[in-house]
Design an enzyme around this catalytic site. Structure first.
Site, PDB file in Angstrom:
ATOM      1  CB  ALA A  73     -23.393  50.627  25.213  1.00 36.10           C
ATOM      2  N   GLY A 121     -26.898  46.482  24.876  1.00 35.72           N
ATOM      3  CA  GLY A 121     -27.840  47.432  23.974  1.00 35.72           C
ATOM      4  C   GLY A 121     -28.451  46.957  22.911  1.00 35.72           C
ATOM      5  CD  GLU A 166     -30.413  47.215  27.705  1.00 34.68           C
ATOM      6  OE1 GLU A 166     -29.355  47.620  27.097  1.00 34.68           O
ATOM      7  OE2 GLU A 166     -30.706  47.352  28.722  1.00 34.68           O
ATOM      8  CD  GLU A 210     -26.056  45.178  29.020  1.00 32.84           C
ATOM      9  OE1 GLU A 210     -26.333  43.699  29.334  1.00 32.84           O
ATOM     10  OE2 GLU A 210     -26.549  45.478  28.045  1.00 32.84           O
TER      11      GLU A 210
HETATM   12  N1  T1G Z   1     -18.128  48.068  21.786  1.00 36.01           N
HETATM   13  C1  T1G Z   1     -16.866  48.553  21.328  1.00 36.01           C
HETATM   14  N2  T1G Z   1     -16.065  47.592  20.538  1.00 36.01           N
HETATM   15  C2  T1G Z   1     -16.456  46.232  20.673  1.00 36.01           C
HETATM   16  C3  T1G Z   1     -17.593  45.726  21.181  1.00 36.01           C
HETATM   17  C4  T1G Z   1     -18.543  46.714  22.014  1.00 36.01           C
HETATM   18  N3  T1G Z   1     -19.683  46.613  22.483  1.00 36.01           N
HETATM   19  N4  T1G Z   1     -17.947  44.569  20.940  1.00 36.01           N
HETATM   20  C5  T1G Z   1     -16.816  44.082  20.364  1.00 36.01           C
HETATM   21  N5  T1G Z   1     -16.090  45.062  20.203  1.00 36.01           N
HETATM   22  C6  T1G Z   1     -14.834  45.368  19.338  1.00 36.01           C
HETATM   23  C7  T1G Z   1     -13.764  44.340  19.983  1.00 36.01           C
HETATM   24  O1  T1G Z   1     -13.001  45.206  20.986  1.00 36.01           O
HETATM   25  C8  T1G Z   1     -12.794  43.989  18.766  1.00 36.01           C
HETATM   26  O2  T1G Z   1     -11.946  45.203  18.464  1.00 36.01           O
HETATM   27  C9  T1G Z   1     -13.895  43.967  17.577  1.00 36.01           C
HETATM   28  O3  T1G Z   1     -14.997  44.602  18.284  1.00 36.01           O
HETATM   29  C10 T1G Z   1     -14.207  42.315  17.430  1.00 36.01           C
HETATM   30  O4  T1G Z   1     -14.727  41.802  18.453  1.00 36.01           O
HETATM   31  C11 T1G Z   1     -26.822  50.074  27.248  1.00 36.01           C
HETATM   32  C12 T1G Z   1     -24.264  49.676  29.059  1.00 36.01           C
HETATM   33  C13 T1G Z   1     -19.590  40.826  19.616  1.00 36.01           C
HETATM   34  C14 T1G Z   1     -19.539  38.420  20.141  1.00 36.01           C
HETATM   35  O5  T1G Z   1     -20.812  43.092  26.208  1.00 36.01           O
HETATM   36  O6  T1G Z   1     -19.163  39.711  22.981  1.00 36.01           O
HETATM   37  O7  T1G Z   1     -24.739  47.559  25.853  1.00 36.01           O
HETATM   38  O8  T1G Z   1      -9.869  44.031  18.807  1.00 36.01           O
HETATM   39  O9  T1G Z   1     -12.620  40.062  18.663  1.00 36.01           O
HETATM   40  O10 T1G Z   1     -15.043  36.941  18.385  1.00 36.01           O
HETATM   41  O11 T1G Z   1     -27.122  48.391  28.641  1.00 36.01           O
HETATM   42  O12 T1G Z   1     -17.038  41.300  20.719  1.00 36.01           O
HETATM   43  O13 T1G Z   1     -10.781  44.396  16.547  1.00 36.01           O
HETATM   44  O14 T1G Z   1     -10.004  46.152  17.642  1.00 36.01           O
HETATM   45  O15 T1G Z   1     -14.544  40.021  20.302  1.00 36.01           O
HETATM   46  O16 T1G Z   1     -16.453  38.090  16.628  1.00 36.01           O
HETATM   47  C15 T1G Z   1     -22.648  44.999  25.943  1.00 36.01           C
HETATM   48  C16 T1G Z   1     -19.148  42.645  23.871  1.00 36.01           C
HETATM   49  C17 T1G Z   1     -22.009  46.261  25.953  1.00 36.01           C
HETATM   50  C18 T1G Z   1     -20.512  42.624  23.918  1.00 36.01           C
HETATM   51  C19 T1G Z   1     -17.749  39.439  18.600  1.00 36.01           C
HETATM   52  N6  T1G Z   1     -22.063  44.414  24.837  1.00 36.01           N
HETATM   53  N7  T1G Z   1     -18.870  41.835  22.619  1.00 36.01           N
HETATM   54  O17 T1G Z   1     -16.819  38.574  19.167  1.00 36.01           O
HETATM   55  O18 T1G Z   1     -14.892  39.527  17.827  1.00 36.01           O
HETATM   56  S1  T1G Z   1     -22.681  47.279  27.464  1.00 36.01           S
HETATM   57  C20 T1G Z   1     -21.296  43.505  25.184  1.00 36.01           C
HETATM   58  C21 T1G Z   1     -18.707  40.696  22.225  1.00 36.01           C
HETATM   59  C22 T1G Z   1     -24.339  47.569  26.785  1.00 36.01           C
HETATM   60  C23 T1G Z   1     -26.389  48.741  27.538  1.00 36.01           C
HETATM   61  C24 T1G Z   1     -25.180  48.629  27.996  1.00 36.01           C
HETATM   62  C25 T1G Z   1     -17.856  40.019  20.983  1.00 36.01           C
HETATM   63  C26 T1G Z   1     -18.835  39.738  19.869  1.00 36.01           C
HETATM   64  P1  T1G Z   1     -10.380  44.835  17.900  1.00 36.01           P
HETATM   65  P2  T1G Z   1     -13.980  40.523  19.069  1.00 36.01           P
HETATM   66  P3  T1G Z   1     -15.637  38.248  17.841  1.00 36.01           P
END
Ligand code: T1G
Ligand code: NAD
Length: 727
Positions: free
Chosen positions: A61, A102, A105, A125
């Site tokens: 998400a 997500g 998922e 999450e």
């Molecule tokens: N949403 C929005 N922005 C995101 C994002 C996300 N999920 N993940 C990364 N970014 C942005 C981050 O802020 C940065 O922005 C850029 O992407 C690069 O990230 C329904 C409720 C994917 C392994 O928790 O673990 O799904 O600083 O610097 O080292 O159940 O980002 O460049 O402006 O970290 O290559 C669950 C979190 C969501 C994934 C990439 N997902 N992300 O790592 O680059 S909740 C997460 C990461 C959900 C459902 C629910 C890592 C990465 P900017 P980065 P990276």
């Protein structure tokens, strides 16, 4: 956004596209829903492949939309996963890069999953203070069983493709052309029954001891993530998968999600998530910034001193494939140091092999051990990690000036000595910088990057880039005694010792702060680090020992309260774990099981008698407030002095270097949660009660913020005078 195109032989490929990580924004979910609908309705399409643009499937998400009101968020991903699963055409997920939250998922809603060998999957999450809310807690246990699902969902761990294959999360792992392979598979399964591939319809395979398993998981998360609610909610959701049919389980998942969303945890964790990324975007008052100043390339490095820190730093560089020259002071220390490094590297290789790497040994940078400074002449960067002694460090930096090529950067791992003094003895003060690693250096994520007054922006840029290369979070701070992290920590620890003088037991204080969520209370931490280190430092600067002027009152230094308790423990040979006794006793020297020590109780009674100290009952509330608010107060002072440029810098340092519970966001975020007026009032009260603890005196910046109506944390920075920055 999601694009839909036909390809030959009746397979539709839908590509998720929302750079940089294809996060599922409402717009992307809407576009995906539309593309899926078209593919399902189109009679020429017999199977569907979902993939991500630019080699990334989907990072889940879009976290930036979490604060949007739910009615503005558009269709729910959950409905989409059900639509995919129940449709008659086989759907294959082609996972490259990441399938997280997500994203996974979505893939679990698909009937088949093909992953690239370098892809990682997971449900992180919980690390954002929530739980998988698009059926992850219900589908994953049905696919891989309760035990493995619990581990993944409660830790948020990312699993590499090969491990995902072993667990049964993906059906196939490929070395290249993931999408082509997914298309091949989709064609092959056209017309085959999908029943066994629809996870929501499968029973959960429960071992007979399932309740014990859930109970064990609960005990574990309560201990590991003390004070945090989301890991417990994750377990409750998995329990629902065990006992309830899918649709009922989903209701429970949604209920728990709503419950968590009403707490402060998601906001705090999401703040911490973005803060970790924003600290990389440094700016100097001159206007130079991460955008404008290029780092110099680092192809080779050297580390001086292979003690506790040096060996971890070498390992960290080797893991980043940077060739390292490792230098010690004599043959004996070199032997000890090189053995220790080799054993750390072996462990890294083993870990990689367990994750399925076939060429683990070759994936580490080579390490050369030496006693000869000449071997440092070509390296691009040197990191010094010798004893914390200014004269010694200056000697080494003088020598490095002569030996190293003029373009080489010179870094010191000092925990708090003056960077400018070290730089001033070199022929390139502008290329000297503090790179303060945390122990164990190959594991801890934090790197405090300390800018001296001579340090150039190119040097800063290069050190920040080094942090990234090492997989660490670099935080730029200014030069002052003990920098940011240790400067705040010292006051917190000192406060804990004062509370013991006043009547608390070390274990009561540790428990109060561990219940708050800190990874380790101050007394267990001191025992682990070794009480002798601080004792030696205090002796050197004359706070205790032979340099202390005769006639100095035992519990006072200047106009400040001082506690000689830690010095006395050291004089008695109680150095902590290493000597088998400190604030606690241990089963043996080097033992790790801290046990309350009756000897200490007697000793404390005598001590209080000698110093005429009346003991009183100290509440948990006072322990937490005094220890944490004094640390927070110093955080405000650090901001006021321009040593850190933003509260999030302090929070990132504490979350990643000091075991601060991320579910409270970090000390400065926590202060904003408690409310700055409350923090101020309490500090005023404690200062009034303890006028000789000068650091309890509220900082001017805190007072200014309260007087300006307590603006939200993101606005604090604008209330700082621009001239104050030391960066
Ligand atoms: N949403 C929005 N922005 C995101 C994002 C996300 N999920 N993940 C990364 N970014 C942005 C981050 O802020 C940065 O922005 C850029 O992407 C690069 O990230 C329904 C409720 C994917 C392994 O928790 O673990 O799904 O600083 O610097 O080292 O159940 O980002 O460049 O402006 O970290 O290559 C669950 C979190 C969501 C994934 C990439 N997902 N992300 O790592 O680059 S909740 C997460 C990461 C959900 C459902 C629910 C890592 C990465 P900017 P980065 P990276
Ligand atoms: P340590 O005592 O474990 O190791 C220091 C090493 O430096 C020893 O192996 C010693 O032989 C070597 N050494 C001494 N003089 C040398 C010389 N002239 N040339 C080459 N090698 C020499 O110390 P440590 O705990 O690794 O600390 C090193 C530095 O890192 C200190 O500045 C310390 O303040 C800082 N630091 C320590 C920690 C920690 O938790 N231990 C954390 C952060 C920073």
């Amino acid at each position: 956004m999601a694009t839909f195109r036909h390809i030959c032989d009746s397979v539709a490929v839908i590509t998720l596209s929302n750079p940089p990580v294809n996060a599922l924004s409402s717009a992307l979910i809407q576009a995906l829903q539309k593309a899926l609908g078209e593919a399902i309705r189109d009679s020429a399409v017999e199977a569907i492949v979902i993939c991500g643009d630019k080699g990334k499937f989907c990072a889940g998400a879009d976290i930036r939309e979490f604060n949007k009101p739910s009615q503005k968020r558009g269709p729910h991903l959950l409905l989409l996963t059900d639509l995919i699963e129940s449709n008659k055409k086989p759907v294959v997920a082609a996972i490259e890069g990441v399938a997280l939250g997500g994203g996974l998922e979505l893939a679990l809603g698909c009937h088949y999953r093909v992953a690239h060998v370098q892809a990682r999957v997971g449900l992180p999450e919980v690390l954002l203070g929530i739980l998988p809310a698009a059926s992850g807690t219900q589908r994953l246990p049905r696919l891989i069983g309760i035990a493995a699902a619990l581990t993944l969902i409660t830790t948020g761990k990312y699993v590499p493709a090969r491990e995902a294959l072993k667990l049964g999360i993906v059906d196939k792992v490929v070395g290249e052309n993931t999408v082509d392979e997914a298309i091949r598979l989709a064609k092959k399964v056209i017309g085959q029954p999908l029943g066994s591939r629809q996870l929501s319809t499968l029973p959960v395979q429960c071992p007979p001891n399932v309740e014990a398993l859930l109970a064990e998981a609960m005990v574990k998360v309560k201990k590991q993530f003390r004070g945090a609610q989301s890991p417990q909610a994750c377990i409750e959701a998995v329990r629902a998968a065990v006992h309830l049919p899918y649709t009922e389980g989903i209701k429970k998942e949604q209920e728990l999600y709503q419950f968590l969303n009403a707490t402060h945890e998601p906001r705090a964790q999401q703040y911490a998530f973005f803060a970790e990324r924003e600290v990389a975007k440094w700016t100097l008052p001159s206007g130079a910034s991460w955008k404008t100043v290029s780092p110099q390339p680092i192809h080779t490095a050297a580390v001086i001193g292979l003690g506790t820190m040096g060996r971890g730093i070498v390992t960290s560089l080797a893991k980043a494939k940077i060739p390292v020259v490792a230098l010690e002071q004599d043959k004996r220390q070199l032997d000890i140091g090189s053995k220790a490094v080799m054993s750390l590297l072996d462990r890294e290789i083993l870990k990689m092999e367990q994750l399925g790497h076939t060429e683990a040994t070759n994936s580490l940078g080579p390490v050369r051990f030496t006693l000869d400074y000449d071997e440092l002449k070509d390296v691009d960067i040197v990191i010094e990690a010798v004893f914390e002694n200014m004269a010694l460090k200056k000697d080494i930096f003088r020598r490095l000036s002569v030996v190293c090529k003029p373009e080489a950067f010179l870094c010191t791992n000092t925990s708090g000595l003056n960077i400018d003094e070290i730089a001033s003895v070199t022929n390139r003060p502008q290329m000297v910088i503090g790179t303060h690693f945390f122990s164990p250096a190959h594991i801890m994520k934090l790197l405090e990057v300390v800018r001296g007054c001579y340090t150039s922006s190119t040097t800063i840029s290069t050190a920040m880039r080094l942090a990234k290369m090492l997989g660490k979070i670099g935080v730029l701070v200014g030069n002052c005694p003990s920098f940011v992290g240790n400067r705040l920590m010292r006051l917190y620890v000192e406060q804990a010792v004062f509370l013991v003088e006043e009547g608390s037991k070390p274990e009561e204080i540790d428990l109060a702060l561990e219940d708050f969520g800190l990874a380790m209370g101050p007394f267990r931490m001191m025992d682990l680090a070794g009480l002798d280190i601080g004792w030696k430092a205090r002796t050197e600067i004359g706070l205790t020992g032979p340099k202390l002027p005769i006639g100095t009152p035992a519990r006072q230094r200047g106009s400040k309260r001082y506690s000689p308790l830690p010095d006395i423990l050291c004089e008695q040979g109680r150095f902590g774990q290493k000597s088998g006794q400190g604030w606690y006793k241990y089963e043996k020297s080097g033992g790790r099981n801290a046990m309350p020590d009756p000897w200490l109780y007697n000793f404390l009674s005598e001590y209080r008698c000698i110093h005429n100290l009346k003991t009183r009952n100290i509440t948990q509330e006072e322990v937490i407030e005094r220890c944490l608010y004094i640390l927070i107060n110093q955080g405000f002072k650090v901001l006021e002095e321009g040593i850190a440029s933003d509260p999030k810098d302090i929070d990132v340092i504490y979350n990643n270097g000091y075991g601060w519970p991320k579910h409270t966001g970090g000390p400065m975020y926590y202060a904003s949660l408690v409310g700055l007026p409350v923090v101020l009032t309490k500090l005023e009260k404690y200062y009034e009660d303890n006028p000789d603890i000068l650091d309890l005196k509220p900082s001017n910046f805190l007072k200014k913020l309260v007087a300006s109506g307590t603006p939200p944390l993101k606005e604090w920075r604008s209330h700082l005078g621009s001239q104050s920055s030391k960066l």
